[in-house]
Design a protein around this motif. Sequence first.
Motif, PDB file in Angstrom:
ATOM      1  N   GLY A  58      -4.574 -17.493 -32.814  1.00 33.12           N
ATOM      2  CA  GLY A  58      -5.158 -17.191 -31.517  1.00 33.12           C
ATOM      3  C   GLY A  58      -4.412 -16.182 -30.668  1.00 33.12           C
ATOM      4  N   ILE A  59      -3.379 -15.522 -31.209  1.00 32.69           N
ATOM      5  CA  ILE A  59      -2.682 -14.517 -30.405  1.00 32.69           C
ATOM      6  C   ILE A  59      -3.411 -13.187 -30.489  1.00 32.69           C
ATOM      7  N   TYR A  60      -3.213 -12.349 -29.488  1.00 40.35           N
ATOM      8  CA  TYR A  60      -3.794 -11.018 -29.459  1.00 40.35           C
ATOM      9  C   TYR A  60      -2.824 -10.031 -30.084  1.00 40.35           C
ATOM     10  N   ILE A  61      -3.346  -9.145 -30.913  1.00 39.44           N
ATOM     11  CA  ILE A  61      -2.546  -8.113 -31.571  1.00 39.44           C
ATOM     12  C   ILE A  61      -3.318  -6.804 -31.523  1.00 39.44           C
ATOM     13  N   PRO A  62      -2.620  -5.653 -31.627  1.00 42.71           N
ATOM     14  CA  PRO A  62      -3.328  -4.372 -31.679  1.00 42.71           C
ATOM     15  C   PRO A  62      -4.212  -4.304 -32.924  1.00 42.71           C
ATOM     16  N   ALA A  63      -5.370  -3.702 -32.795  1.00 42.83           N
ATOM     17  CA  ALA A  63      -6.319  -3.626 -33.901  1.00 42.83           C
ATOM     18  C   ALA A  63      -5.731  -2.910 -35.111  1.00 42.83           C
ATOM     19  N   SER A  64      -4.827  -1.952 -34.881  1.00 39.34           N
ATOM     20  CA  SER A  64      -4.242  -1.215 -36.001  1.00 39.34           C
ATOM     21  C   SER A  64      -3.284  -2.071 -36.824  1.00 39.34           C
TER      22      SER A  64
END
Length: 86
Positions: A58-64
């Motif tokens: 559930g953490i947010y990460i950069p799409a790249s």
Amino acid sequence: MRLLVWLVLGLLVYFALRSKLRSSGHAASTPQQPHPAQTGDQGSHASAEAMVICAHCGIYIPASEAISQSGRIFCSDEHRLLHRDS
């Protein structure tokens, strides 16, 4: 002599107020440029990247940096494998 003391005191107060106003950005002689986020200008944020959420933790990460499998997005290969095994 008394007049000289009042004059020096007045000058000290004047310069103290002037420096305080200048440091807080209220002086008319040196206008401050507003922060781009306050003006809505997105030109300086052209390199900002979309963030995605990991299906496992559930953490947010950069799409790249995301790892995708079967339409799901993961933050690491380990989470991809853990989610597959569960």
